[in-house]
Design a protein around this motif. Structure first.
Motif, PDB file in Angstrom:
ATOM      1  N   TYR A 113      40.861  38.272  40.776  1.00 29.38           N
ATOM      2  CA  TYR A 113      41.796  37.622  41.698  1.00 29.38           C
ATOM      3  C   TYR A 113      41.111  37.381  43.055  1.00 29.38           C
ATOM      4  CZ  TYR A 113      46.068  36.701  44.333  1.00 29.38           C
ATOM      5  OH  TYR A 113      47.026  36.121  45.117  1.00 29.38           O
ATOM      6  N   ARG A 114      40.411  38.426  43.526  1.00 29.39           N
ATOM      7  CA  ARG A 114      39.709  38.289  44.821  1.00 29.39           C
ATOM      8  C   ARG A 114      38.645  37.202  44.737  1.00 29.39           C
ATOM      9  NH1 ARG A 114      40.280  43.815  44.829  1.00 29.39           N
ATOM     10  NH2 ARG A 114      38.177  44.210  44.065  1.00 29.39           N
ATOM     11  N   CYS A 115      37.997  37.152  43.589  1.00 25.80           N
ATOM     12  CA  CYS A 115      36.954  36.155  43.369  1.00 25.80           C
ATOM     13  C   CYS A 115      37.546  34.746  43.493  1.00 25.80           C
ATOM     14  CB  CYS A 115      36.357  36.390  41.980  1.00 25.80           C
ATOM     15  SG  CYS A 115      35.294  35.099  41.374  1.00 25.80           S
ATOM     16  N   MET A 116      38.694  34.543  42.836  1.00 26.44           N
ATOM     17  CA  MET A 116      39.316  33.222  42.859  1.00 26.44           C
ATOM     18  C   MET A 116      39.834  32.882  44.259  1.00 26.44           C
ATOM     19  SD  MET A 116      38.759  32.118  39.924  1.00 26.44           S
ATOM     20  CE  MET A 116      39.747  30.718  39.442  1.00 26.44           C
ATOM     21  N   GLN A 117      40.299  33.912  44.980  1.00 24.50           N
ATOM     22  CA  GLN A 117      40.749  33.679  46.360  1.00 24.50           C
ATOM     23  C   GLN A 117      39.562  33.277  47.234  1.00 24.50           C
ATOM     24  OE1 GLN A 117      44.004  33.626  47.375  1.00 24.50           O
ATOM     25  NE2 GLN A 117      44.298  33.865  45.192  1.00 24.50           N
ATOM     26  N   GLY A 118      38.439  33.952  47.009  1.00 27.14           N
ATOM     27  CA  GLY A 118      37.218  33.624  47.761  1.00 27.14           C
ATOM     28  C   GLY A 118      36.834  32.177  47.511  1.00 27.14           C
TER      29      GLY A 118
END
Ligand code: HEM
Length: 367
Positions: A113-118
């Motif tokens: 999720y953090r990756c996609m937000q980044g």
């Protein structure tokens, strides 16, 4: 593809794929490397090293990431960190990187999720830049974004804004993450191998001594003469396996060694099975740059025995640029400085090269 974008170059085929590669090679092809990037790389390498000199310790992976990002982002989007209102753009890639090899569970709190937000954050910035640039009056200097906008206007290929943005994203990311790992791995291996470090240093000191002005810029011919450096780079990349896997889809039945890989299968290629194969590389886990003296370095950057940059139609378009950056950085480093390993330096090689505690060094003037 979710991580890198559905319109990313890696998902394209045929003539459009070739077209995208040719666009990228206008920036990272041999002509531009010789005339433009060689100068940029050494200017930024010198400045970075000088700024590290006064610091008690430097985490090498992070410091080289930032350095390489400056070189690439300048020519891609005319990005200048000091005058940017967006803060450190490369830091925005951090969350993205953390989740790159994570289980793809898109729920708040997960690494994916953090990756996609980044990714979303970086894409927002790139989109804004593209919109501003399209409206902007004619600019003095041309960067890769201008080339993409010209290409969009031509409407000759499948090119659209999503392809352009995904390509920018991939180039920004591929450029700094991989090459900084390569530099960190090379220095980590050299730290434990004084003989290799000495031979490397001699190669660069000799180049410097042959010049009328030892501090003049590295020429293309000098760069091409860095033979032992090239062995060190190949050896570090062989052991580092920076791109741990590659993926392919089988488009027709493949018969190999009595097996059939059926059409439609998805294959995960693991380059380390060649790189660490003792029948190809004697004592494969040993860092031994001299082994490259007796074997031809892969023509065009790849062979069945060396796949650090992939191979075939999808061979890394940044391979020459990456090797040049590592070589120039090493030149600037060993001709003027030495380093002391302070902390960390443990290398985890699987599933991808990582330095869990970083690799902290102190940079000192050459004795
Ligand atoms: C040490 C540094 C690098 C390593 C180890 C590396 C590795 C790779 C590998 C293994 C592939 C092939 C992937 C596949 O076949 O599926 C690849 C493709 C690619 N690389 Fe690199 N790379 C490096 C540096 C760079 C740089 C500096 C750039 C550009 C700034 C770059 C841009 C690309 C692009 C655009 C592709 C996709 C090519 C295509 O699909 O046609 N890489 N890289």
């Amino acid at each position: 593809m979710r991580i890198l974008g559905a319109d990313c170059i890696i998902a394209t085929l045929g003539s459009f794929h070739k077209h995208l590669r040719s666009l990228v090679l206008r920036l990272f092809g041999p002509e531009n490397l010789r005339l433009v990037m060689l100068h940029d790389v050494q200017r930024i390498a010198h400045a970075s090293l000088l700024s590290w000199l006064h610091q008690p310790r430097i985490e090498l992976k992070q410091a080289t990431s930032s350095m390489i990002f400056s070189v690439t982002a300048k020519r891609l989007i005319s990005y200048d960190e000091s005058s940017s209102s967006e803060g450190k753009l490369w830091m925005q890639f951090n969350a993205f990187l953390q989740g790159l090899l994570a289980f793809p569970l898109y729920i708040p709190g997960t690494a994916f999720y953090r990756c996609m937000q980044g990714r979303k954050n970086v894409m927002k910035i790139l989109r804004k830049l593209l919109d501003e640039r399209k409206k902007a009056a004619h600019r003095g200097s041309i960067d890769f974004l201008d080339l993409l906008i010209d290409d969009l206007k031509e409407k000759k290929h499948l090119m659209n804004e999503n392809f352009a943005l995904d390509l920018l994203f991939l180039l920004l990311f591929a450029g700094f993450e991989t090459t900084s790992s390569g530099i960190t791995a090379a220095l980590r291996f050299l730290s434990d191998d004084p003989k290799a470090l000495q031979e490397l240093t001699e190669e660069h000191d000799n180049i410097r001594e042959r010049r009328d002005d030892p501090d003049s810029e590295i020429t293309w011919e000098e760069y091409k003469s860095m033979k032992f450096t090239s062995h060190v780079i190949h050896e570090a990349l062989r052991l580092g396996n920076i791109a741990p896997v590659m993926f392919r889809k089988v488009i027709e039945d493949v018969h190999i060694k009595g097996y059939t890989i059926p059409k439609g299968s998805k294959i995960m290629i693991n380059p380390s099975s060649a790189h660490l194969n003792p029948t190809i590389y004697k004592d494969p886990n040993e860092f031994n740059p001299w082994r490259w003296k007796d074997r031809a370095e892969p023509v065009g950057g790849a062979s069945k025995e060396f796949m650090a940059f992939g191979g075939g139609l999808r061979l890394c378009v940044g391979a020459d640029f990456a090797k040049m950056q590592i070589a120039i950085f090493l030149h600037c480093l060993v001709t003027k400085y030495r380093w002391k390993a302070i902390k960390g330096g443990t290398m985890v090689l699987s599933p991808g090269l990582q330095f869990p505690d970083g690799f902290h060094i102190q940079l000192l003037p050459k004795a």
